[in-house]
Design an enzyme around this catalytic site. Structure first.
Site, short mmCIF file in Angstrom:
data_model
loop_
_atom_site.label_atom_id
_atom_site.label_comp_id
_atom_site.label_asym_id
_atom_site.label_seq_id
_atom_site.Cartn_x
_atom_site.Cartn_y
_atom_site.Cartn_z
N THR A 71 6.78 54.90 76.77
CA THR A 71 5.49 55.52 76.45
C THR A 71 4.71 54.69 75.44
OG1 THR A 71 6.37 56.85 74.63
CG2 THR A 71 6.46 57.82 76.86
N HIS A 118 8.70 61.38 67.77
CA HIS A 118 7.25 61.54 67.98
C HIS A 118 6.88 62.88 67.37
CE1 HIS A 118 7.01 58.20 70.96
NE2 HIS A 118 8.25 58.55 71.22
N GLU A 154 5.89 64.41 73.07
CA GLU A 154 5.26 63.58 74.12
C GLU A 154 5.24 64.34 75.45
OE1 GLU A 154 6.68 59.35 74.05
OE2 GLU A 154 4.67 59.29 73.19
N HIS A 187 4.67 52.66 63.94
CA HIS A 187 4.39 53.54 65.11
C HIS A 187 5.27 54.79 65.07
CE1 HIS A 187 2.40 50.08 67.10
NE2 HIS A 187 3.33 49.40 66.47
N1 LIG Z 1 8.97 56.36 73.70
S1 LIG Z 1 9.41 54.83 73.78
O1 LIG Z 1 10.85 54.75 73.92
O2 LIG Z 1 8.68 54.19 74.85
C1 LIG Z 1 8.96 54.05 72.29
C2 LIG Z 1 7.76 54.39 71.67
F1 LIG Z 1 6.93 55.32 72.21
C3 LIG Z 1 7.37 53.77 70.48
F2 LIG Z 1 6.18 54.10 69.93
C4 LIG Z 1 8.18 52.82 69.89
S2 LIG Z 1 7.65 51.98 68.44
C5 LIG Z 1 6.44 50.84 69.08
C6 LIG Z 1 7.12 49.61 69.68
C7 LIG Z 1 7.86 48.87 68.61
C8 LIG Z 1 7.14 48.31 67.54
C9 LIG Z 1 7.85 47.65 66.54
C10 LIG Z 1 9.25 47.57 66.59
C11 LIG Z 1 10.00 46.91 65.48
O3 LIG Z 1 9.36 46.50 64.47
O4 LIG Z 1 11.25 46.83 65.61
C12 LIG Z 1 9.96 48.15 67.66
C13 LIG Z 1 9.25 48.80 68.68
C14 LIG Z 1 9.39 52.48 70.48
F3 LIG Z 1 10.17 51.57 69.89
C15 LIG Z 1 9.80 53.09 71.68
N2 LIG Z 1 10.99 52.70 72.27
C16 LIG Z 1 11.24 51.31 72.57
C17 LIG Z 1 10.08 50.75 73.38
C18 LIG Z 1 9.66 49.35 72.97
C19 LIG Z 1 10.28 48.22 73.77
C20 LIG Z 1 11.70 48.39 74.21
C21 LIG Z 1 12.70 48.68 73.10
C22 LIG Z 1 13.40 50.03 73.17
C23 LIG Z 1 12.55 51.23 73.35
ZN LIG Z 2 9.63 57.61 72.34
#
Ligand SMILES: NS(=O)(=O)c1c(F)c(F)c(SCCc2ccc(C(=O)O)cc2)c(F)c1NC1CCCCCCC1
Ligand SMILES: [Zn+2]
Length: 232
Positions: free
Chosen positions: A173, A69, A79, A41
């Protein structure tokens, strides 16, 4: 209260009580190795909890990870937008409130997470701090690949001026999109060279080997929420 939003600067509320953001422990020695991962992602840099926000928020927050992003060769990919302008890319440094035992616990509480966001634009000069991440992207082209990178001053990825920012209560997001993020979006933009932005946009692929591009969530409605600004 979902994120991201368009920040309409004519409707932000100047809030003089918003103090400069203060960071501590952000300068990491090169012998401290950090995990950089392509999770399909985004590109995600895991951060030690020794990095902390010590000013600008009512409570203390510690770092979890940072990620980016971006768009594609044919368009920008931040974003948040400002007055309808989408920037080339955006960095998010994710922290959790240390009154909770872990970020997994914190991320379900309204004051649980603090994300520091900054916009990235193309300019004439290479940014040596972003180079610390971008120079490794060719090693993690496929989803799930990860590499250890030497520590560096993570604060160099954020603007020098941490006094000028927008602030609002929003959400993650990405699913589960919990409405538990106190967002800070800095007014000053980071400048990367054209070649650096191309590396970000062209290096990574997702699970079915398609280019990992345009990884920004669609704009969410502000409803009756107000965006605060630390400056006039
Ligand atoms: N803009 S955001 O902060 O919402 C955000 C995104 F938009 C994101 F797109 C992401 S990545 C997608 C979620 C994800 C997938 C896989 C793994 C892994 O393999 O470790 C980790 C995360 C992503 F990691 C984050 N931040 C994460 C949100 C996922 C759950 C909480 C962990 C910390 C923040
Ligand atoms: Zn983010």
């Amino acid at each position: 209260m979902q994120s991201p939003i368009n920040i309409d600067t004519a409707k932000t509320i100047f809030s003089p009580q918003l103090r400069p953001i203060q960071l501590s422990g952000y300068s990491l020695p090169a012998n401290e190795k950090l995990k950089l991962r392509n999770n399909g992602h985004t590109v995600l840099l895991e951060l030690p909890e020794s990095l902390a926000i010590t000013g600008g928020y009512a409570q203390q927050y510690r770092a979890v990870q940072l990620h980016l992003h971006w768009g594609s060769p044919s368009g920008p990919g931040s974003e948040h937008t400002v007055n309808g302008h989408r920037f080339a890319a955006e960095i998010h440094v994710v922290h959790y409130n240390t009154k909770y035992d872990s970020f997994k616990e914190a991320m379900v509480h309204p004051d649980g997470l603090a994300v520091l966001g900054a916009f990235l634009e193309v300019g004439p000069r290479e940014n040596p701090y972003y180079q610390e991440i971008l120079e490794h992207l060719y090693k993690i082209q496929r989803e799930g690949e990860e590499v250890l990178v030497p520590g560096f001053n993570i604060a160099g990825l954020l603007p020098a001026n941490l006094k000028l920012y927008f602030h609002y209560n929003g959400s993650l997001t990405t699913p589960p999109c919990y409405q538990t993020v106190k967002w800070t979006v800095f007014n000053q933009t980071m400048v990367l060279s054209h070649d650096q932005m191309s590396m970000l946009v062209m290096s990574l692929r997702n699970d079915d080997s398609k280019p990992l591009q345009n990884n920004y969530r669609m704009m969410q409605d502000l409803h009756r929420r107000r965006v605060l600004s630390s400056f006039q």
